[in-house]
Design a protein around this motif. Structure first.
Motif, short mmCIF file in Angstrom:
data_model
loop_
_atom_site.label_atom_id
_atom_site.label_comp_id
_atom_site.label_asym_id
_atom_site.label_seq_id
_atom_site.Cartn_x
_atom_site.Cartn_y
_atom_site.Cartn_z
N LEU A 1 0.83 -1.20 0.00
CA LEU A 1 0.00 0.00 0.00
C LEU A 1 0.87 1.26 0.00
CD1 LEU A 1 -2.84 1.26 0.14
CD2 LEU A 1 -2.66 1.12 2.63
N LEU A 2 1.91 1.27 0.84
CA LEU A 2 2.82 2.42 0.89
C LEU A 2 3.49 2.65 -0.46
CD1 LEU A 2 4.45 4.62 2.40
CD2 LEU A 2 6.10 2.83 2.97
N LEU A 3 4.00 1.60 -1.07
CA LEU A 3 4.66 1.73 -2.36
C LEU A 3 3.68 2.21 -3.44
CD1 LEU A 3 6.85 -1.51 -2.32
CD2 LEU A 3 7.58 0.83 -1.82
N SER A 4 2.48 1.68 -3.43
CA SER A 4 1.47 2.05 -4.42
C SER A 4 1.01 3.50 -4.25
CB SER A 4 0.26 1.12 -4.33
OG SER A 4 0.63 -0.19 -4.67
N ILE A 5 0.78 3.92 -3.03
CA ILE A 5 0.33 5.30 -2.78
C ILE A 5 1.43 6.29 -3.12
CG2 ILE A 5 -0.30 6.95 -0.97
CD1 ILE A 5 -2.05 4.75 0.23
N THR A 6 2.67 5.96 -2.77
CA THR A 6 3.79 6.84 -3.09
C THR A 6 3.91 7.02 -4.60
OG1 THR A 6 4.94 6.11 -1.10
CG2 THR A 6 6.27 7.19 -2.78
N ASP A 7 3.80 5.93 -5.33
CA ASP A 7 3.88 6.01 -6.79
C ASP A 7 2.68 6.75 -7.37
OD1 ASP A 7 5.50 5.26 -9.09
OD2 ASP A 7 3.77 4.05 -9.67
N LEU A 8 1.50 6.55 -6.80
CA LEU A 8 0.31 7.25 -7.26
C LEU A 8 0.44 8.75 -7.07
CD1 LEU A 8 -2.63 7.25 -8.30
CD2 LEU A 8 -3.34 6.96 -5.92
N LEU A 9 0.93 9.18 -5.91
CA LEU A 9 1.13 10.61 -5.67
C LEU A 9 2.13 11.21 -6.66
CD1 LEU A 9 1.16 10.65 -1.78
CD2 LEU A 9 -0.59 11.63 -3.27
N ALA A 10 3.21 10.48 -6.92
CA ALA A 10 4.20 10.96 -7.89
C ALA A 10 3.58 11.07 -9.28
CB ALA A 10 5.40 10.02 -7.91
N THR A 11 2.75 10.11 -9.63
CA THR A 11 2.09 10.15 -10.94
C THR A 11 1.14 11.33 -11.03
OG1 THR A 11 2.28 7.75 -11.14
CG2 THR A 11 0.65 8.82 -12.53
N CYS A 12 0.43 11.62 -9.95
CA CYS A 12 -0.48 12.78 -9.94
C CYS A 12 0.29 14.08 -10.14
CB CYS A 12 -1.25 12.84 -8.63
SG CYS A 12 -2.46 11.53 -8.44
N ALA A 13 1.52 14.13 -9.69
CA ALA A 13 2.32 15.35 -9.80
C ALA A 13 3.00 15.49 -11.16
CB ALA A 13 3.37 15.38 -8.70
N GLU A 14 2.90 14.49 -12.02
CA GLU A 14 3.57 14.55 -13.32
C GLU A 14 3.06 15.70 -14.18
OE1 GLU A 14 3.29 10.72 -15.17
OE2 GLU A 14 4.83 9.88 -13.87
N SER A 15 1.86 16.16 -13.93
CA SER A 15 1.32 17.28 -14.71
C SER A 15 1.79 18.63 -14.17
CB SER A 15 -0.21 17.21 -14.70
OG SER A 15 -0.68 17.38 -13.37
N LYS A 16 2.75 18.59 -13.26
CA LYS A 16 3.30 19.80 -12.65
C LYS A 16 2.21 20.61 -11.94
CE LYS A 16 7.13 19.95 -15.80
NZ LYS A 16 7.84 20.66 -16.83
N ASN A 17 1.35 19.89 -11.24
CA ASN A 17 0.28 20.49 -10.47
C ASN A 17 0.87 21.04 -9.18
OD1 ASN A 17 -1.82 20.78 -8.51
ND2 ASN A 17 -3.14 19.48 -9.76
N LEU A 18 0.92 22.35 -9.06
CA LEU A 18 1.55 23.00 -7.91
C LEU A 18 0.90 22.59 -6.60
CD1 LEU A 18 3.69 24.96 -6.88
CD2 LEU A 18 2.05 26.80 -7.21
N PHE A 19 -0.43 22.44 -6.60
CA PHE A 19 -1.13 22.08 -5.37
C PHE A 19 -0.69 20.70 -4.88
CE2 PHE A 19 -4.66 19.93 -3.23
CZ PHE A 19 -4.79 20.75 -2.12
N ILE A 20 -0.71 19.71 -5.77
CA ILE A 20 -0.33 18.36 -5.36
C ILE A 20 1.14 18.29 -4.97
CG2 ILE A 20 0.18 17.38 -7.62
CD1 ILE A 20 -1.64 15.50 -4.89
N GLN A 21 1.99 19.06 -5.66
CA GLN A 21 3.41 19.08 -5.30
C GLN A 21 3.60 19.65 -3.90
OE1 GLN A 21 4.99 21.25 -8.62
NE2 GLN A 21 5.44 19.39 -9.77
N THR A 22 2.87 20.70 -3.58
CA THR A 22 2.98 21.31 -2.25
C THR A 22 2.50 20.36 -1.17
OG1 THR A 22 2.67 23.49 -3.23
CG2 THR A 22 2.32 23.32 -0.87
N VAL A 23 1.38 19.70 -1.43
CA VAL A 23 0.85 18.73 -0.46
C VAL A 23 1.85 17.59 -0.26
CG1 VAL A 23 -0.96 17.01 -0.08
CG2 VAL A 23 -1.57 19.29 -0.89
N CYS A 24 2.38 17.08 -1.36
CA CYS A 24 3.32 15.96 -1.27
C CYS A 24 4.62 16.33 -0.56
CB CYS A 24 3.61 15.43 -2.68
SG CYS A 24 2.23 14.54 -3.40
#
Length: 105
Positions: A11-34
């Protein structure tokens, strides 16, 4: 062989990879949260640890997408970004990578 029986680890590995994938669009909000979820120091500690490379992959992906690939027009310069190239953690990580490369050669 990897331990695929530990659901918390998977679960940890999957969520970490999912968050990184969400940030691929250079979404400032998700990058700040992460950046509040995992610090650069924590990521370098995990990446430098003596664990299977496949378990490091999501964290490397996270490091690249959250901290290194955030060059949008709206990018806010974070003090942590400025100190990254001068910080002790970065140099320790580079020494670790150099040692790994020497062992491969």
């Amino acid at each position: 062989p990897e331990d695929t029986t530990n659901p918390q680890l998977q679960l940890l590995l999957s969520i970490t990879d999912l968050l990184a994938t969400c940030a691929e669009s250079k979404n400032l909000f998700i990058q700040t949260v992460c950046q509040k979820i995992l610090s650069i120091e924590e990521l370098f500690s995990i990446i430098s640890a003596d664990i299977l490379p496949t378990r490091k992959t999501p964290f490397v992906h996270f490091l690249i997408q959250i901290y290194m690939n955030n060059e949008g027009e709206e990018r806010q310069i974070n003090q942590e970004d400025i100190e990254l190239s001068h910080g002790k953690v970065m140099w320790e990580f580079l020494r670790h990578v150099a040692t790994l490369l020497e062992n491969v050669a």
